[in-house]
Design a protein around this motif. Structure first.
Motif, short mmCIF file in Angstrom:
data_model
loop_
_atom_site.label_atom_id
_atom_site.label_comp_id
_atom_site.label_asym_id
_atom_site.label_seq_id
_atom_site.Cartn_x
_atom_site.Cartn_y
_atom_site.Cartn_z
N MET A 1 48.14 64.70 46.55
CA MET A 1 47.19 63.59 46.34
C MET A 1 46.47 63.77 45.03
N LEU B 1 36.28 60.91 40.08
CA LEU B 1 35.32 61.96 40.44
C LEU B 1 33.98 61.70 39.77
N LEU C 1 33.69 66.27 46.83
CA LEU C 1 34.29 65.72 45.62
C LEU C 1 33.23 65.51 44.54
N GLU D 1 32.82 68.38 42.27
CA GLU D 1 33.81 68.42 41.18
C GLU D 1 33.49 67.35 40.14
N ASN E 1 39.73 68.71 38.74
CA ASN E 1 40.69 67.78 39.31
C ASN E 1 41.58 68.45 40.34
N THR F 1 40.91 71.18 42.02
CA THR F 1 40.09 71.50 43.18
C THR F 1 39.92 70.27 44.05
N ALA F 2 39.62 69.15 43.41
CA ALA F 2 39.41 67.92 44.17
C ALA F 2 40.68 67.52 44.92
N SER F 3 41.81 67.64 44.25
CA SER F 3 43.06 67.28 44.91
C SER F 3 43.29 68.17 46.13
N LEU G 1 41.03 69.68 47.88
CA LEU G 1 40.06 69.28 48.91
C LEU G 1 40.59 68.10 49.70
N VAL G 2 41.06 67.10 48.99
CA VAL G 2 41.54 65.90 49.67
C VAL G 2 42.76 66.23 50.52
N TYR H 1 41.79 67.87 53.55
CA TYR H 1 41.06 66.96 54.42
C TYR H 1 42.01 66.04 55.18
N ILE H 2 42.90 65.39 54.43
CA ILE H 2 43.77 64.43 55.11
C ILE H 2 44.79 65.16 55.98
N VAL I 1 34.68 67.83 59.49
CA VAL I 1 33.67 68.04 60.53
C VAL I 1 34.17 67.42 61.82
N ARG J 1 34.16 72.35 60.28
CA ARG J 1 32.85 72.65 60.86
C ARG J 1 32.72 71.88 62.18
N ALA K 1 37.63 52.51 68.31
CA ALA K 1 37.08 51.64 67.26
C ALA K 1 36.74 52.44 66.02
N GLN K 2 36.28 53.67 66.23
CA GLN K 2 35.98 54.53 65.09
C GLN K 2 37.28 55.20 64.65
#
Lengths: 316, 316
Positions: free
Chosen positions: A1, A8, A66, A69, B77, B79-81, B83-84, B87-88, B94, B123, B280-281
């Motif tokens: 991704m 950012l 994010l 960053e 960048n 690091t952000a990638s 992270l994402v 996450y996904i 959380v 978390r 719904a969420q």
DNA sequence: GAGATTATATAACCTTGAGTTATGAAAATA
DNA sequence: TATTTTCATAACTCAAGGTTATATAATCTC
């Protein structure tokens, strides 16, 4: 991704300014633009970045991470902008300056010191050479500025030259030298003394030869050669040797009482000390600033010299 | 002079990969694209970024300085990638999980510990509540998953429920209790003993009342109430009190020999322990992963319980 | 809780940066 | 000098992102 760095930045701006509208403003963009970019980002990432149905936009945990960053990106961006600003403003960068040894050591280096006090972020790369070499280096862009004596009529093609000072040379000796202080002097009187010879490529060397030819000396005693200005000053102070130096060098050293100039006029080609550069090489702001600085310094120096000569406080 | 972060990335890539072509490749872009972007940048900045007429592109001093910032952008960048991606992939984030107190303490918390061993970057925000409250919190998106006993027929609108375990409760006491270990028991035998009362909102409380109603007791002695599981275990161990607990809690504590279950069947509404959530969420990957993990854990737990009952090693 | 206010989203449109391939030009190399 | 490598240019396309105007939804206020 893969995530775009500018995304950012946007995230960080929104989080740090407490809302989309404020974030957009901080970024100098319109609110709808940022809103849509965020929407596209969320769609691409496949995760919420801001809590649903909260009106001051509330970042999710992922978004907070994010944003960390994004702040780094913003910081790098600001640093880069500052770098560029200082550079194009001529407050940082490099100047490669070359010149004839005695003149560089005796006059220019002091001015460089002043320059670096004013612009400490500009790095000066100094080198020594004579006119022919300097021209070549300017042509091949190995040098930004050359400072040397030059007959403007003999200026190489494609180079420009701006005169700074009269280029005449003088016969110099120690202030304790037998000939020093005499109000006038015949050429023949200098015959007995040994000489400190400048390098053969130097115009000073030509001047020395023409002086000695003028009094019929074809053979002369060279007691020392090959030294830089600092060495020559030491030798002169402890001997009766004579040498040929640029007038301006002798003038600059007047306070140290290290040198005397003999009242003999040396004939030489129409020559000026000046800056030479290649207009073909688009010069950097730092170089422009350096050249202007040198111009200003010499402007001051010229008036200083004039005053001294008017007051006759110091005679050649 | 605003500089685009993506330009800094490009600069860094070119400098660090020793050329425009390699830099473009490293960035996953075509060479002409990068070439033109650099040209536009140089035009905008008004300064060379790469030396003229050098074929492996040679960065200028300014360019080197900008590359330093570009590297920071690239790092942020990446690091952000990452992270994402995590996450996904449901490996960070959380999970807000709520449940009935005894069940959470006795069964779920252990599973959460296992979960966090497998996914340390997720978390867990745990909270306690009973079914009605949990439903509300799921609706208002204050909770991701609720774990509680529930009659599937009474499931609130818009919520989903997946049963994990039979929801029956048992009468529990200390293993040293006079009634413990008896192979069978009449209801009336439990009359003399004091009770540890579960919270009024708890289904356990209803079960307790129905048991006592079954033996004609409308008034009963409550020796303790209000404690969490840890307190209740301590009280039970040091007294002859009885209480009502989920069967699974008693089962999980079998190894500690802290509890015994009396062989009395409690009638209660058709009820299962299970997970409840709001479709719904749109749930986050971490939540999905948590739910699947809990499902798997309970699948194991069910077979474990079955084996124990078959082997009669542990009787209720 | 209705109305006012504020914040965000959407729509419609336009500009431009940046992607592509094909190809030309200039250094570097052999 | 010939060949290879590396970069620049051209011509075209597309989508991101800029704009303004306006709709919609939260929040605040009374």
């Amino acid at each position: 991704m893969k995530i775009d760095a500018r995304h950012l930045e946007i995230i960080a701006a929104i989080v740090d300014n407490g809302g989309l509208t404020e974030g957009a403003e901080a970024l100098g963009k319109s609110q709808p633009s940022v809103s849509r970019t965020v929407a596209m980002l969320e769609a691409r990432v496949g995760a919420r970045l801001f809590e649903k149905n909260r009106r001051p936009l509330q970042p999710t945990d992922l978004c907070q991470a994010l944003a960390v960053e994004g702040r780094k990106v913003l910081a790098a961006n600001q640093t880069a902008s500052a770098l560029v600003r200082r550079y194009i403003d001529g407050k940082s960068g490099v100047v490669r300056v070359g010149g004839t040894p005695f003149f560089m050591d005796g006059v220019i280096s002091g001015m460089i010191a002043e320059f670096q006090r004013a612009y400490p972020e500009i790095r000066i790369e100094q080198s020594y050479a004579y006119a022919a070499d300097l021209s070549r280096q300017l042509d091949s862009n190995a040098l930004d500025v050359a400072i040397c004596p030059m007959d403007p009529a003999a200026l190489p093609e494609k180079l420009e030259f701006s005169a700074l000072l009269d280029g005449r040379n003088v016969i110099a000796c120690s202030p304790t030298h037998p000939l020093a202080g005499k109000p006038s002097l015949r050429l023949s009187e200098i015959a007995p003394y040994p000489w400190i010879a400048p390098p053969v490529e130097s115009p000073l060397y030509q001047d020395l030869r023409s002086i000695l030819a003028g009094i019929g000396m074809t053979d002369f005693k060279v007691s020392f050669s090959g030294g830089t200005l600092a060495s020559i000053l030491n030798i002169l102070a402890r001997s009766d040797a004579l040498t040929v130096l640029p007038y301006s060098v002798v003038f600059m050293l007047r306070r140290q009482q290290a040198l005397a100039a003999l009242p003999i006029r040396i004939n030489h080609p129409e020559r000026s000390l000046g800056q030479m550069w290649s207009p073909a090489q688009s010069d950097r702001p730092s170089v422009r600033r350096f050249r202007r600085f040198i111009d200003a310094e010499f402007s001051n120096l010229r008036t200083t010299i004039m005053k001294h000569e008017q007051n006759s406080l110091w005679r050649r």
